[in-house]
Design a protein around this motif. Structure first.
Motif, short mmCIF file in Angstrom:
data_model
loop_
_atom_site.label_atom_id
_atom_site.label_comp_id
_atom_site.label_asym_id
_atom_site.label_seq_id
_atom_site.Cartn_x
_atom_site.Cartn_y
_atom_site.Cartn_z
N UNK A 55 4.63 -14.08 -4.38
CA UNK A 55 4.39 -12.83 -3.67
C UNK A 55 4.90 -12.90 -2.25
N UNK A 56 4.57 -13.99 -1.57
CA UNK A 56 5.00 -14.16 -0.18
C UNK A 56 6.53 -14.16 -0.10
N UNK A 57 7.17 -14.82 -1.06
CA UNK A 57 8.64 -14.89 -1.04
C UNK A 57 9.24 -13.50 -1.25
N UNK A 58 8.65 -12.76 -2.18
CA UNK A 58 9.14 -11.40 -2.44
C UNK A 58 9.07 -10.56 -1.17
N UNK A 59 7.95 -10.72 -0.44
CA UNK A 59 7.79 -9.95 0.79
C UNK A 59 8.85 -10.32 1.82
N UNK A 60 9.12 -11.61 1.93
CA UNK A 60 10.16 -12.05 2.88
C UNK A 60 11.52 -11.50 2.47
N UNK A 61 11.80 -11.52 1.18
CA UNK A 61 13.08 -10.99 0.68
C UNK A 61 13.19 -9.50 0.96
N UNK A 62 12.10 -8.77 0.67
CA UNK A 62 12.15 -7.32 0.82
C UNK A 62 12.35 -6.94 2.28
N UNK A 63 11.57 -7.52 3.16
CA UNK A 63 11.66 -7.15 4.57
C UNK A 63 12.92 -7.66 5.22
N UNK A 64 13.37 -8.81 4.79
CA UNK A 64 14.57 -9.40 5.37
C UNK A 64 14.30 -10.83 5.79
N UNK A 65 14.59 -11.78 4.91
CA UNK A 65 14.48 -13.17 5.34
C UNK A 65 15.60 -13.38 6.35
N UNK B 103 3.53 -5.61 4.67
CA UNK B 103 2.88 -4.33 4.95
C UNK B 103 3.20 -3.31 3.86
N UNK B 104 4.35 -3.47 3.21
CA UNK B 104 4.71 -2.55 2.13
C UNK B 104 4.11 -2.99 0.79
N UNK B 105 4.20 -4.28 0.51
CA UNK B 105 3.87 -4.72 -0.85
C UNK B 105 2.37 -4.89 -1.09
N UNK B 106 1.66 -5.47 -0.12
CA UNK B 106 0.25 -5.77 -0.39
C UNK B 106 -0.56 -4.50 -0.69
N UNK B 107 -0.46 -3.44 0.12
CA UNK B 107 -1.20 -2.22 -0.25
C UNK B 107 -0.77 -1.67 -1.60
N UNK B 108 0.55 -1.71 -1.86
CA UNK B 108 1.04 -1.19 -3.15
C UNK B 108 0.44 -1.99 -4.30
N UNK B 109 0.41 -3.32 -4.13
CA UNK B 109 -0.11 -4.16 -5.19
C UNK B 109 -1.59 -3.89 -5.43
N UNK C 70 -13.23 -1.40 2.27
CA UNK C 70 -12.03 -1.66 1.46
C UNK C 70 -10.77 -1.67 2.31
N UNK C 71 -10.79 -0.88 3.40
CA UNK C 71 -9.61 -0.85 4.27
C UNK C 71 -9.44 -2.17 5.01
N UNK C 72 -10.55 -2.67 5.58
CA UNK C 72 -10.44 -3.93 6.32
C UNK C 72 -10.11 -5.07 5.36
N UNK C 73 -10.69 -5.00 4.17
CA UNK C 73 -10.38 -6.01 3.16
C UNK C 73 -8.88 -6.02 2.85
N UNK C 74 -8.33 -4.82 2.72
CA UNK C 74 -6.89 -4.71 2.46
C UNK C 74 -6.09 -5.27 3.64
N UNK C 75 -6.56 -4.97 4.84
CA UNK C 75 -5.87 -5.47 6.03
C UNK C 75 -5.89 -6.99 6.08
N UNK C 76 -7.05 -7.58 5.74
CA UNK C 76 -7.15 -9.04 5.75
C UNK C 76 -6.07 -9.63 4.86
#
Lengths: 349, 243
Positions: free
Chosen positions: A254-264, A275-281, A36-42
């Motif tokens: 989702x990808x856009x939200x991540x760019x916004x959150x981290x800093x486009x 790295x923040x959103x995918x594990x949380x989701x 499950x960890x590697x799956x999450x990393x993928x």
């Protein structure tokens, strides 16, 4: 042609960041080896790459592209069709398709991108979404190629069970590294300067001799090609493509939200955001089932980012750090005033 | 000598409003021309059409001795025509230096070169030095004062080595000291062989700086000549004071 000039001014900090990043990418699946960890990393790496690729158009050029799901889907279907109809085989061989798929998509989108990029702002956003639904409709209806709503099953690769996810992880890692490298190259070249000018004031840029159409087209094409590459690896990993999943508006959002959150506008922002959103989701999906409840969290997060961190996490923290640094320096040497220049946005406390 | 810029029969309508009506005039090489006229007489529209920001409904434009079909801002810049805007426009997110470097017109493959090459940086720093902006070169342009933005816009336009610069109200909204600075820079560039076409409302500025002065009214030129001639022209007085 001088690639980035004679004396490439790579800061030692930049090279260090790159090595640390590559090192982390190489080691992660060994340290976090559970399935499950590697799956999450993928998925984290995939979204980091998708967000970075989107950033080329959405962040650097300031064009709100909402339909990158289309290119992801094209990549996914190309992989599915390539492995089933064309008989590429299984094992590691389908990975060889990724590069041609990326290049093919990058070239194939040029005509449609030329049309899309004649529009701006809201019109562009709506049209880009429209393109995505057009591609989805094609996927549902060109049955001879896509099997319509039946979807295509991609042959499951004969990788050993214990490390089944690893090849996909490393494929995603290579693609992510490539995407970040492309973003870096764009940022540090005149192409990046021209794209930033388009973002700030496109009409004036035209009047200063910037080939706005060309630079927008290059950014869009690179972005689409990279997105398709991630779609291709994803299809092989999931081993099943279906129009509703492969061409999914939520994927681009989702990808856009991540760019916004981290800093486009930043190089590492999209990676940090992913790295923040995918594990949380994934955690929310696990806790509350596979319902779409997490979308409410998405919306809330979007609002929070827009209100509190309009520039994203990375720019805000660097600003704060700079402010702290100047303050401490001012304390040690009392005659030195805090320099406004280190606080680029000129915000007050 | 043939004209540097010639417009013939330029016409532009917005719905029922005729902004330019069969407008024709010429600018000789090396001139420091002004385009004046009452509000709504079509000055800015003339600028927009000449620089390719708005397509004309009819008319012909030639620049540097050749006819320019379908004027486009990017192509005209490469031919040597540059403009500034009424509200000083800079790229707020780019540094002051990058604002200037950007305007250096280059072939497409230069896009692969470094963001700010050594030679570009040197030239841009020289220009910024002349305009007194060198100390701010690494600050985002959005942080500059309005007057400084006007200077930056002017400096960045010069980076492309234009032969003709169209200035849209260079003195609007800046303090008197800055007006003198801008006048100084216009004179300096003119001395180096750059031609100007200036839209301006500040009459004393026009009268002491420009020759010839072209007066537009209702989308067409009604007078053209030296400042004194134009000032005493009956139709010009009528246009400004109403008939």
């Amino acid at each position: 042609m001088t690639w980035l000039g004679r004396e490439s001014r790579t800061r030692p900090g930049g090279a260090l960041q790159a090595f640390a990043f590559l090192g982390a990418l190489a080691v992660l699946p060994v340290v976090m080896g559970r399935h499950w960890q590697v799956n999450l990393l993928v998925f984290t790496l995939m979204y980091a790459g998708l967000a970075s690729a989107w950033n080329l158009v959405g962040g650097y050029a300031g064009y709100a592209a909402l339909g990158h799901g289309a290119f992801f889907g094209i990549g996914a279907y190309a992989m599915a069709i390539g492995t089933t109809h064309l008989g590429v085989g299984t094992g590691y061989r389908p990975f060889l398709l990724v590069l041609p798929i990326a290049v093919g998509t990058a070239l194939a989108v040029v005509p449609i991108a030329r049309l899309l990029l004649r529009t701006r702002a809201a019109t562009f956003a709506v049209l880009s979404i429209t393109v995505m639904f057009m591609v989805q409709t094609f996927a549902y209806n060109i049955r001879s190629l896509t099997h319509g709503s039946q979807g295509i099953a991609v042959p499951v690769p004969p990788f050993p069970f214990t490390t089944f996810e690893r090849p996909f992880y490393y494929a995603m890692a290579i693609l992510l590294a490539l995407t970040v490298a492309v973003c870096w190259a764009v940022r540090s070249s005149q192409l990046g300067l021209a794209l930033n000018a388009v973002r700030d004031d496109e009409d004036r840029a035209r009047g200063l001799g910037v080939q706005t159409e060309l630079v927008k087209l290059i950014a869009f094409s690179l972005s689409a090609g990279l997105t398709a590459a991630f779609g291709a690896v994803w299809a092989y990993y999931i081993s099943y493509v279906f129009p509703g999943f492969a061409i999914d508006p939520l994927l681009s959002l989702g990808a856009i939200l991540m760019a916004f959150l981290g800093g486009r506008h930043t190089l590492w922002g999209p990676v940090v955001g992913a790295a923040l959103i995918v594990p949380a989701q994934q955690y929310f999906a696990y806790r509350y089932g596979a319902s779409h409840l997490y979308l409410i969290a998405y919306a809330a997060l979007f609002l929070i980012v827009i209100y509190l961190l309009p520039d994203g996490i990375l720019p805000s923290t660097t600003q704060r750090l700079n402010r702290l640094r100047t303050r401490s320096r001012a304390r040690t040497t009392p005659d030195l005033l805090p320099m406004e220049a280190l606080n680029p946005r000129g915000e007050s406390e | 000598m043939s004209a540097l810029l010639a417009v013939e029969g330029l016409t532009k309508t917005f719905g029922g409003i005729v902004a330019l009506d069969q407008c024709s005039f010429e600018i000789a090489p090396g001139s420091l021309a002004a385009l004046i006229g009452p509000n709504g007489s079509g000055k800015t529209t003339a600028f927009n059409v000449i620089t390719g920001y708005q397509p004309a409904d009819a008319g012909r434009l030639s620049f540097g001795g050749r006819v320019v079909r379908r004027p486009d801002p990017c192509r005209l810049q490469r031919l040597g025509m540059a403009r500034t805007f009424q509200q000083a426009r800079v790229f707020p997110g780019l540094s002051v230096l990058e604002n200037v470097v950007l305007a250096h017109h280059q072939p497409w493959h230069a896009l692969l070169r470094r963001r700010v090459s050594v030679t570009d940086r040197r030239r841009a720093e020289d220009l910024l030095g002349e305009f007194g902006l060198a100390a701010h070169s690494h600050v985002p342009a959005g942080m500059l004062s309005y007057g400084q933005r006007k200077l930056l816009e002017f400096a960045s336009v010069l980076m492309g080595e234009p032969t003709l610069i169209l200035l849209d109200e260079p003195t609007a909204g800046v303090n008197p000291v800055m007006v003198d600075t801008i006048e100084h820079h216009i004179r300096r560039c003119h001395g180096e062989g750059v031609s100007f076409l200036i839209v301006e409302h500040e009459m004393s500025f026009v009268m002491r700086l420009c020759d010839p002065v072209i007066v537009l009214d209702r989308g067409r030129p009604i007078a053209c000549g030296a400042p004194q001639e134009v000032q005493n022209d009956r139709s010009v007085l009528d246009a400004y004071l109403g008939d």
